[in-house]
Design a protein around this motif. Structure first.
Motif, PDB file in Angstrom:
ATOM      1  N   PRO A 257       0.749  -1.317  -0.031  1.00 22.53           N
ATOM      2  CA  PRO A 257       0.183   0.078  -0.028  1.00 22.53           C
ATOM      3  C   PRO A 257       0.801   1.367   0.025  1.00 22.53           C
ATOM      4  O   PRO A 257       0.701   1.949   0.887  1.00 22.53           O
ATOM      5  CB  PRO A 257      -0.763  -0.113   1.485  1.00 22.53           C
ATOM      6  CG  PRO A 257      -0.033  -0.959   2.175  1.00 22.53           C
ATOM      7  CD  PRO A 257       0.893  -2.007   1.308  1.00 22.53           C
ATOM      8  N   ARG A 262      -3.162   4.845  -4.658  1.00 28.99           N
ATOM      9  CA  ARG A 262      -4.362   5.571  -4.802  1.00 28.99           C
ATOM     10  C   ARG A 262      -4.428   6.023  -6.612  1.00 28.99           C
ATOM     11  O   ARG A 262      -5.637   5.994  -6.908  1.00 28.99           O
ATOM     12  CB  ARG A 262      -4.413   6.579  -4.098  1.00 28.99           C
ATOM     13  CG  ARG A 262      -3.095   7.945  -4.399  1.00 28.99           C
ATOM     14  CD  ARG A 262      -3.228   8.828  -3.442  1.00 28.99           C
ATOM     15  NE  ARG A 262      -2.775   8.507  -2.132  1.00 28.99           N
ATOM     16  CZ  ARG A 262      -2.035   9.457  -1.170  1.00 28.99           C
ATOM     17  NH1 ARG A 262      -1.795  10.438  -1.462  1.00 28.99           N
ATOM     18  NH2 ARG A 262      -1.945   8.585  -0.022  1.00 28.99           N
ATOM     19  N   THR A 301      -3.200   3.502   7.163  1.00 33.73           N
ATOM     20  CA  THR A 301      -3.967   2.471   6.198  1.00 33.73           C
ATOM     21  C   THR A 301      -5.435   2.491   6.082  1.00 33.73           C
ATOM     22  O   THR A 301      -5.826   2.224   4.968  1.00 33.73           O
ATOM     23  CB  THR A 301      -3.187   1.001   6.295  1.00 33.73           C
ATOM     24  OG1 THR A 301      -1.805   1.079   6.491  1.00 33.73           O
ATOM     25  CG2 THR A 301      -3.862   0.027   5.342  1.00 33.73           C
ATOM     26  N   LEU A 302      -5.869   2.684   7.234  1.00 29.71           N
ATOM     27  CA  LEU A 302      -7.553   2.748   7.286  1.00 29.71           C
ATOM     28  C   LEU A 302      -7.795   3.681   6.645  1.00 29.71           C
ATOM     29  O   LEU A 302      -8.851   3.879   5.753  1.00 29.71           O
ATOM     30  CB  LEU A 302      -7.975   2.510   8.708  1.00 29.71           C
ATOM     31  CG  LEU A 302      -7.747   1.261   9.533  1.00 29.71           C
ATOM     32  CD1 LEU A 302      -8.166   1.486  11.099  1.00 29.71           C
ATOM     33  CD2 LEU A 302      -8.582   0.496   8.976  1.00 29.71           C
ATOM     34  N   GLU A 304      -6.285   5.408   3.896  1.00 28.23           N
ATOM     35  CA  GLU A 304      -6.212   4.958   2.860  1.00 28.23           C
ATOM     36  C   GLU A 304      -7.725   4.189   2.055  1.00 28.23           C
ATOM     37  O   GLU A 304      -7.936   4.288   1.277  1.00 28.23           O
ATOM     38  CB  GLU A 304      -4.855   4.298   2.555  1.00 28.23           C
ATOM     39  CG  GLU A 304      -3.548   5.302   2.423  1.00 28.23           C
ATOM     40  CD  GLU A 304      -3.706   6.201   1.431  1.00 28.23           C
ATOM     41  OE1 GLU A 304      -3.805   5.849   0.012  1.00 28.23           O
ATOM     42  OE2 GLU A 304      -3.618   7.387   1.524  1.00 28.23           O
ATOM     43  N   ILE A 305      -7.671   3.094   2.874  1.00 29.53           N
ATOM     44  CA  ILE A 305      -8.751   2.296   2.709  1.00 29.53           C
ATOM     45  C   ILE A 305      -9.969   3.115   2.478  1.00 29.53           C
ATOM     46  O   ILE A 305     -10.772   2.629   1.307  1.00 29.53           O
ATOM     47  CB  ILE A 305      -9.181   1.054   3.242  1.00 29.53           C
ATOM     48  CG1 ILE A 305      -7.789   0.189   3.698  1.00 29.53           C
ATOM     49  CG2 ILE A 305     -10.151   0.375   3.297  1.00 29.53           C
ATOM     50  CD1 ILE A 305      -7.635  -1.089   4.650  1.00 29.53           C
ATOM     51  N   TRP A 308      -9.964   4.884  -0.856  1.00 24.37           N
ATOM     52  CA  TRP A 308     -10.067   4.149  -1.966  1.00 24.37           C
ATOM     53  C   TRP A 308     -11.497   3.663  -2.419  1.00 24.37           C
ATOM     54  O   TRP A 308     -11.873   3.716  -3.484  1.00 24.37           O
ATOM     55  CB  TRP A 308      -9.098   2.715  -1.767  1.00 24.37           C
ATOM     56  CG  TRP A 308      -7.683   2.770  -1.612  1.00 24.37           C
ATOM     57  CD1 TRP A 308      -6.764   3.901  -2.123  1.00 24.37           C
ATOM     58  CD2 TRP A 308      -6.965   1.970  -1.259  1.00 24.37           C
ATOM     59  NE1 TRP A 308      -5.546   3.607  -1.933  1.00 24.37           N
ATOM     60  CE2 TRP A 308      -5.548   2.439  -1.191  1.00 24.37           C
ATOM     61  CE3 TRP A 308      -7.081   0.553  -0.646  1.00 24.37           C
ATOM     62  CZ2 TRP A 308      -4.543   1.599  -0.756  1.00 24.37           C
ATOM     63  CZ3 TRP A 308      -5.978  -0.138  -0.060  1.00 24.37           C
ATOM     64  CH2 TRP A 308      -4.576   0.591  -0.150  1.00 24.37           C
ATOM     65  N   ARG A 309     -12.264   3.571  -1.500  1.00 27.76           N
ATOM     66  CA  ARG A 309     -13.608   2.915  -1.236  1.00 27.76           C
ATOM     67  C   ARG A 309     -14.440   4.229  -1.761  1.00 27.76           C
ATOM     68  O   ARG A 309     -15.453   3.840  -2.382  1.00 27.76           O
ATOM     69  CB  ARG A 309     -13.936   2.421  -0.116  1.00 27.76           C
ATOM     70  CG  ARG A 309     -13.390   0.946   0.111  1.00 27.76           C
ATOM     71  CD  ARG A 309     -13.831   0.381   1.461  1.00 27.76           C
ATOM     72  NE  ARG A 309     -13.427  -1.078   1.389  1.00 27.76           N
ATOM     73  CZ  ARG A 309     -13.365  -1.886   2.468  1.00 27.76           C
ATOM     74  NH1 ARG A 309     -13.397  -1.231   3.711  1.00 27.76           N
ATOM     75  NH2 ARG A 309     -13.156  -3.030   2.651  1.00 27.76           N
ATOM     76  N   LEU A 317     -11.078  -6.006  -1.173  1.00 25.71           N
ATOM     77  CA  LEU A 317      -9.715  -5.903  -0.758  1.00 25.71           C
ATOM     78  C   LEU A 317      -9.542  -7.423  -0.143  1.00 25.71           C
ATOM     79  O   LEU A 317     -10.260  -8.068   0.709  1.00 25.71           O
ATOM     80  CB  LEU A 317      -9.542  -5.000   0.357  1.00 25.71           C
ATOM     81  CG  LEU A 317      -9.556  -3.300   0.110  1.00 25.71           C
ATOM     82  CD1 LEU A 317      -9.592  -2.572   1.305  1.00 25.71           C
ATOM     83  CD2 LEU A 317      -8.458  -3.089  -0.950  1.00 25.71           C
ATOM     84  N   SER A 319      -6.327  -9.649   1.769  1.00 24.38           N
ATOM     85  CA  SER A 319      -5.136  -9.886   2.485  1.00 24.38           C
ATOM     86  C   SER A 319      -4.687 -11.095   3.208  1.00 24.38           C
ATOM     87  O   SER A 319      -5.892 -11.820   3.389  1.00 24.38           O
ATOM     88  CB  SER A 319      -5.084  -8.548   3.724  1.00 24.38           C
ATOM     89  OG  SER A 319      -3.726  -8.238   3.688  1.00 24.38           O
ATOM     90  N   ALA A 343     -11.452  -2.368   9.354  1.00 22.19           N
ATOM     91  CA  ALA A 343     -11.222  -2.335   8.050  1.00 22.19           C
ATOM     92  C   ALA A 343     -12.225  -3.147   7.039  1.00 22.19           C
ATOM     93  O   ALA A 343     -12.356  -2.722   5.816  1.00 22.19           O
ATOM     94  CB  ALA A 343      -9.759  -2.921   7.694  1.00 22.19           C
ATOM     95  N   LEU A 345     -12.211  -5.940   5.544  1.00 17.34           N
ATOM     96  CA  LEU A 345     -11.687  -6.505   4.244  1.00 17.34           C
ATOM     97  C   LEU A 345     -12.418  -7.658   3.797  1.00 17.34           C
ATOM     98  O   LEU A 345     -13.309  -8.177   4.689  1.00 17.34           O
ATOM     99  CB  LEU A 345     -10.467  -7.128   4.574  1.00 17.34           C
ATOM    100  CG  LEU A 345      -9.327  -6.162   5.147  1.00 17.34           C
ATOM    101  CD1 LEU A 345      -8.005  -6.955   5.432  1.00 17.34           C
ATOM    102  CD2 LEU A 345      -9.151  -4.964   4.420  1.00 17.34           C
TER     103      LEU A 345
END
Length: 459
Positions: A257, A262, A301-302, A304-305, A308-309, A317, A319, A343, A345
């Motif tokens: 990531p 992005r 990271t959260l 970023e997620i 993204w969404r 996602l 992982s 998250a 996922l």
């Protein structure tokens, strides 16, 4: 019912090639263990052998020699590789070993001294030299032709496409850089030409793989290659955009990531690339990540997620995580569970930590007892399973695009855009599947959901 394997072991792939040998043609068998990256290595070896006039045997007994492409990432993988070598020796007797475990030749010959040769990972020329020594080639130039797309170990409608080799990360639990070296990216035009040839040959889905897909081109300083009358950068964003123009599904695996990831998300929102990211997060607690020698920015990271969404709401996602890493406390593990809750996922796998010969993590203090690792794995998978079931239940009533993998008398086994082959779930059509064939892409309304799989009907 198909399950999303929580302890995914490397698959065993045998060459799916027609047994059409001519009289006197030298024949080689192949057993390929390990990840898709190793599978690509096996395909390249077999393609070279076919071009030199060798036939490929679907079993041990019909071969003059057998190549075993090994996995050496975990001790359990090493044991599986040694077992496969032993089986090949018993069934055939003439065995050449290659792959990741080949980086430890004494380990192999100590267990199996009768192997003909041992070579390391992606050492294609050394493997061919060993084959030539064991079974000299006898090509017929009027008969033996290199197949247009080479030898494939996967179904005809999808193919793995390896864009780089090696890795620049220094994770303490991993010995991949020791076995496969630092990052070496292929030129962009070479990757795109291979992708184009695969699509021309009927491949409907390109599965992009490497040790670190989002680092593609860093070693080349993102140099330019000529392509289609212009130029293309050796950069994952440019590569994904160009592959997305070929008309096949494009699925990205092993994406770290980094911030520039992005830039891939709009390509997914546009439909050029599948809305799917396979990202090895490994853990969420900053102290655990620090002991792993991985970036320790779970909170960011959260963010970023979420970003993204926001751009691509349908993004799936996937992982993998490690529980029971040396020094992992109950509080650190609970942080991981809480992070997973937030998250949400879509696809999750989990490994219990185990020592790997040569890994720096072996020397860390406070190793976690086996029974604690098992308990944490059980609790982790219970939460991951509940998240998966809820996410799939939310798909009931929706119309999804799916690709058909297999058709038999009971129905069609398919995958949605959120599912990679072998490791994720399936969508089953058990009514109105007549006329479907592997590789077909159709629209399906979801009628039922399980913990990992869906059922639906064509619309």
């Amino acid at each position: 019912m198909s399950q999303n394997p929580p302890l995914l072991r490397p698959d065993l792939a045998r060459a799916l090639v027609p047994d059409s040998r001519r009289e006197g043609q030298p024949t080689i068998g192949m057993v390929s263990l390990g990840c898709p990256k190793a599978l690509v290595d096996s395909e390249r070896i077999l393609t070279r052998l076919r071009a030199e006039g060798y036939a490929i045997s679907p079993d041990y007994k019909g071969a003059d020699a057998v190549i075993v492409n090994t996995c050496g990432f975990l001790d359990s993988a090493k044991a599986e590789s040694l077992e496969a070598i032993g089986e090949a020796l018993q069934e055939n007797g003439r065995v050449i070993v290659t792959g990741c475990l080949g980086a430890e030749p004494e380990y192999i010959t100590g267990a199996h001294p009768k192997v003909l040769a041992v070579t390391g990972p992606h050492q294609y020329e050394a493997v061919l030299d060993a084959v030539h020594g064991a079974v000299p080639p006898a090509p017929d130039p009027f008969i033996d032709l290199l197949p247009a797309t080479g030898v494939s170990l996967t179904p005809r409608h999808y193919s793995y496409l390896k864009i780089s080799e090696g890795c620049n990360h220094k994770c303490k639990f991993c010995i991949i850089p020791d076995m496969r070296g630092k990052l070496v990216s292929r030129p962009a035009h070479a990757v795109l030409r291979e992708a184009e040839k695969l699509v021309e040959a009927g491949v409907k889905e390109l599965l992009v793989i490497s040790q670190d897909t989002s680092a593609y081109g860093v070693d080349r300083k993102h140099d330019l290659s000529p392509w289609k009358g212009g130029e293309v950068r050796a950069h994952i964003t440019d590569l994904a955009r160009e592959m997305g123009k070929l008309g096949a599904w494009v699925r990205l695996h092993y994406v770290y990531p980094y911030p520039h990831v992005r830039e891939l998300i709009p390509l997914m929102a546009e439909g050029l690339v599948q809305p799917y990211l396979d990202i090895p997060f490994q853990h969420a607690h900053p102290d655990t990540l620090k002991r792993m020698a991985r970036p320790a920015a779970a909170a960011r990271t959260l963010d970023e997620i979420a970003a993204w969404r926001a751009v691509c709401p349908d993004l799936a996602l996937r992982s993998t995580f490690i529980v029971g890493y040396p020094g992992e406390t109950e509080a650190e593990f609970q942080t991981l569970l809480d992070w997973l809750d937030e998250a949400q996922l879509d696809r999750v796998g989990c490994f219990q930590y185990e020592n790997v010969a040569g890994a720096r993590s072996n020397d860390l203090p406070d190793h976690v007892p086996a029974e604690v690792k098992q308990d944490r794995w059980d609790r982790f998978m219970e939460k991951a399973q509940a998240i998966s079931a809820a996410k799939l239940a939310a798909k009931v009533g929706k119309v999804l695009e799916v690709i058909v993998d297999e058709v038999d008398e009971d129905g069609a086994t398919c995958r949605t855009q959120a599912d990679a082959p072998e490791i994720d779930g399936n969508l089953f059509i058990d009514d109105g599947f007549e006329g479907l064939a592997p590789g077909d892409i159709v629209r399906v309304q979801v009628d039922e959901a399980g913990e990992y799989d869906l059922w639906g009907r064509r619309v």
